[in-house]
Every structure is written in C-alpha cells, then in structure tokens.
Motif scaffolding. Structure first.
Motif, PDB file in Angstrom:
ATOM      1  N   UNK A   1      17.287  -0.900 -58.291  1.00 45.19           N
ATOM      2  CA  UNK A   1      16.583  -2.143 -58.583  1.00 45.19           C
ATOM      3  C   UNK A   1      16.231  -2.866 -57.293  1.00 45.19           C
ATOM      4  N   UNK A   2      17.050  -2.687 -56.252  1.00 43.96           N
ATOM      5  CA  UNK A   2      16.820  -3.326 -54.954  1.00 43.96           C
ATOM      6  C   UNK A   2      17.059  -2.270 -53.889  1.00 43.96           C
ATOM      7  N   UNK A   3      15.979  -1.729 -53.330  1.00 47.72           N
ATOM      8  CA  UNK A   3      16.095  -0.628 -52.378  1.00 47.72           C
ATOM      9  C   UNK A   3      15.478  -1.004 -51.044  1.00 47.72           C
ATOM     10  N   UNK A   4      16.167  -0.664 -49.957  1.00 48.88           N
ATOM     11  CA  UNK A   4      15.643  -0.926 -48.614  1.00 48.88           C
ATOM     12  C   UNK A   4      14.465  -0.005 -48.349  1.00 48.88           C
ATOM     13  N   UNK A   5      13.351  -0.588 -47.923  1.00 48.26           N
ATOM     14  CA  UNK A   5      12.146   0.208 -47.653  1.00 48.26           C
ATOM     15  C   UNK A   5      11.849   0.305 -46.160  1.00 48.26           C
ATOM     16  N   UNK A   6      12.759  -0.146 -45.324  1.00 49.30           N
ATOM     17  CA  UNK A   6      12.540  -0.111 -43.876  1.00 49.30           C
ATOM     18  C   UNK A   6      13.733   0.524 -43.190  1.00 49.30           C
ATOM     19  N   UNK A   7      13.524   0.910 -41.931  1.00 43.79           N
ATOM     20  CA  UNK A   7      14.631   1.337 -41.087  1.00 43.79           C
ATOM     21  C   UNK A   7      15.217   0.087 -40.436  1.00 43.79           C
ATOM     22  N   UNK A   8      16.515  -0.101 -40.542  1.00 43.39           N
ATOM     23  CA  UNK A   8      17.160  -1.287 -39.984  1.00 43.39           C
ATOM     24  C   UNK A   8      18.094  -0.868 -38.853  1.00 43.39           C
TER      25      UNK A   8
ATOM     26  N   UNK B   1      34.963   3.056 -12.057  1.00 41.70           N
ATOM     27  CA  UNK B   1      35.318   2.385 -10.814  1.00 41.70           C
ATOM     28  C   UNK B   1      34.477   1.135 -10.565  1.00 41.70           C
ATOM     29  N   UNK B   2      33.258   1.094 -11.113  1.00 38.31           N
ATOM     30  CA  UNK B   2      32.405  -0.067 -10.902  1.00 38.31           C
ATOM     31  C   UNK B   2      33.023  -1.297 -11.544  1.00 38.31           C
ATOM     32  N   UNK B   3      32.615  -2.457 -11.064  1.00 37.18           N
ATOM     33  CA  UNK B   3      33.185  -3.701 -11.554  1.00 37.18           C
ATOM     34  C   UNK B   3      32.689  -4.067 -12.947  1.00 37.18           C
ATOM     35  N   UNK B   4      31.514  -3.596 -13.321  1.00 34.46           N
ATOM     36  CA  UNK B   4      30.933  -3.945 -14.613  1.00 34.46           C
ATOM     37  C   UNK B   4      30.626  -2.689 -15.415  1.00 34.46           C
ATOM     38  N   UNK B   5      30.949  -2.720 -16.689  1.00 29.85           N
ATOM     39  CA  UNK B   5      30.677  -1.613 -17.599  1.00 29.85           C
ATOM     40  C   UNK B   5      29.841  -2.139 -18.769  1.00 29.85           C
ATOM     41  N   UNK B   6      28.709  -1.480 -19.046  1.00 29.73           N
ATOM     42  CA  UNK B   6      27.830  -1.889 -20.144  1.00 29.73           C
ATOM     43  C   UNK B   6      27.618  -0.697 -21.074  1.00 29.73           C
ATOM     44  N   UNK B   7      27.971  -0.865 -22.333  1.00 31.18           N
ATOM     45  CA  UNK B   7      27.783   0.179 -23.331  1.00 31.18           C
ATOM     46  C   UNK B   7      27.027  -0.370 -24.519  1.00 31.18           C
ATOM     47  N   UNK B   8      26.313   0.486 -25.194  1.00 33.36           N
ATOM     48  CA  UNK B   8      25.526   0.071 -26.352  1.00 33.36           C
ATOM     49  C   UNK B   8      25.745   1.034 -27.503  1.00 33.36           C
ATOM     50  N   UNK B   9      25.744   0.490 -28.705  1.00 28.74           N
ATOM     51  CA  UNK B   9      25.804   1.331 -29.889  1.00 28.74           C
ATOM     52  C   UNK B   9      24.769   0.834 -30.888  1.00 28.74           C
ATOM     53  N   UNK B  10      23.991   1.754 -31.425  1.00 30.16           N
ATOM     54  CA  UNK B  10      22.990   1.442 -32.437  1.00 30.16           C
ATOM     55  C   UNK B  10      23.511   1.897 -33.788  1.00 30.16           C
ATOM     56  N   UNK B  11      23.523   0.983 -34.760  1.00 33.52           N
ATOM     57  CA  UNK B  11      23.907   1.301 -36.129  1.00 33.52           C
ATOM     58  C   UNK B  11      22.632   1.252 -36.965  1.00 33.52           C
ATOM     59  N   UNK B  12      22.202   2.406 -37.466  1.00 33.00           N
ATOM     60  CA  UNK B  12      20.876   2.522 -38.082  1.00 33.00           C
ATOM     61  C   UNK B  12      21.001   2.888 -39.560  1.00 33.00           C
ATOM     62  N   UNK B  13      20.440   2.034 -40.408  1.00 29.96           N
ATOM     63  CA  UNK B  13      20.352   2.283 -41.845  1.00 29.96           C
ATOM     64  C   UNK B  13      18.901   2.653 -42.136  1.00 29.96           C
ATOM     65  N   UNK B  14      18.648   3.956 -42.282  1.00 29.56           N
ATOM     66  CA  UNK B  14      17.284   4.429 -42.470  1.00 29.56           C
ATOM     67  C   UNK B  14      16.795   4.176 -43.891  1.00 29.56           C
ATOM     68  N   UNK B  15      15.477   4.081 -44.043  1.00 24.66           N
ATOM     69  CA  UNK B  15      14.890   4.034 -45.378  1.00 24.66           C
ATOM     70  C   UNK B  15      15.042   5.410 -46.021  1.00 24.66           C
TER      71      UNK B  15
END
Length: 221
Positions: free
Chosen positions: A171-178, A199-213
């Motif tokens: 009845x309610x369906x996602x039609x886009x990639x989120x 060893x570097x002073x700064x660490x930057x990491x990223x994670x993408x959580x994707x709910x596809x249509x």
C-alpha cells in the motif's frame, strides 16, 4: 502444490538456484553468509558490524538493500515499528564506540540523506532541494549529530519525505533509492595513542546505507 524442485535453496555459504530449462542446469552462487527468514535484526547487524567498525577506523563502506518490491528492503534498513534495523544499529554502534574512545580521541559524526528519483538527486535534509546529478553529488546538506537518538530523529524525518506510491505489492512502497551518508571523523587527543587509528592525527571514514527501490520493472508492480 508447488514443485519443490523449483524452490530456491540455500546453505550457510551459498544460494542454490533450481534448473530453469534443459539448457540451464542447477546453479550455485557462493556468498559470505546467508540469513534465513528466521533471522533477527541482531543477526543481520552481526554480519555487518565489521563494516561499521571499519568506518570508525578511517575506511569507506557501503551497505545496499536490494530486491523486488515487498521483499523487505526498508524493513531490513529501518526495522519493525518500535524496533531497530540496520540504520539504528549502525548509529548505536558508532556512538557506543565513540564513547569508548572518548579519552583517546574526539569523534564527530555527520549525516547527509538524499534520494535518487526519476533522474534527480533530492536532498532529504534540505526539504527536498534538488542537487546536480553526478557520481559524487555536491551541495548536499550535512548536519552534525550528537547522539544516536539525534541522528535517528533526523533520519526518520528525512525518510518521511521519500517518494512513495501504492503498488500491487504494498500500500505504501518506496519508489526511489534512498542514501544515508554517515561520516565519522576522529582526531587524536595529544598524548594518547588509540591502537585502532592510523598514525595520522585525523581519521575520516564514511559509510553509505542504501535502501534501493524495487529491482523489478516499474510496470510489473
């Protein structure tokens, strides 16, 4: 009754597809893990936890929920009403780890959210503002979040702006990639040496959580 020989089967490390024609025999596809229908949300996150931890150590990672309409993609990512899914468990883990490392490094977590719908990228944290379509979309709003509760509140409000429609399956369906884009920045506190950081002073990491249509053709659902 359905022919049991036509049913999809699985082991703990493979998915087995039945013979679909005389020229195509049974096929087995090796995978890292198979979670049966009886699996809990905790079981799912247990498999994903190493990915989330790697994000907190300066690496990039991505989790994709893929399948046809009604197969449980959004349920997997968001969880049942009042429960937790991949997104909530990921945010809880990130902030628990940040708290455990608080004496050795300062951690900042930021969140961006957007959907890809009908050829447009829509910023869900900026009230539906459209940004240029590219492999690495710029101009997206990124907000610093102070806790898992703060991040989830923003995530749920943004999710409510997704393009949805009624289908034959839901009845309610996602039609886009989120896409929920979480960035974890850690800065060493002088005099401290957390083993998990480089060893570097700064660490930057990223994670993408994707709910596809839904993966099927739109006219099918």
């Amino acid at each position: 009754d359905a022919d049991p020989s036509c049913a999809l089967r699985w082991t703990s490390k493979a998915i087995v597809c039945p013979q679909i024609s005389k020229s195509h025999g049974e096929m087995s596809f090796p995978v890292d893990a198979v979670l049966p229908p009886s699996s809990s949300q905790e079981d799912v996150f247990k498999e994903l936890q190493p990915l989330v931890r790697s994000c907190c150590e300066g690496y990039n990672a991505c989790v994709l929920a893929y399948g046809q309409t009604g197969s449980g993609k959004t349920y997997t990512m968001d969880g049942p009403p009042g429960g937790t899914g991949v997104t909530a468990n990921t945010l809880n883990f990130i902030f628990e780890l940040a708290h455990a490392r608080r004496h050795s490094c300062d951690t900042t977590v930021s969140l961006s959210m957007y959907e890809i719908y009908q050829g447009f990228i829509v910023d869900l944290l900026a009230d539906g503002a459209r940004v240029a379509v590219s492999a690495y979309p710029g101009g997206l709003k990124a907000v610093e979040v102070r806790s898992a509760h703060d991040a989830l509140s923003r995530y749920r409000r943004a999710s409510g702006r997704r393009a949805c429609a009624e289908t034959k399956s839901n009845a309610q369906s996602s039609r886009s990639h989120c896409v929920a884009h979480i960035t974890v920045t850690q800065v060493k506190i002088p005099g401290q040496e957390p083993e998990e950081l480089e060893e570097s002073q700064t660490s930057v990491g990223r994670i993408l959580l994707v709910d596809l249509a839904g993966s099927e053709r739109l006219k099918k659902s």
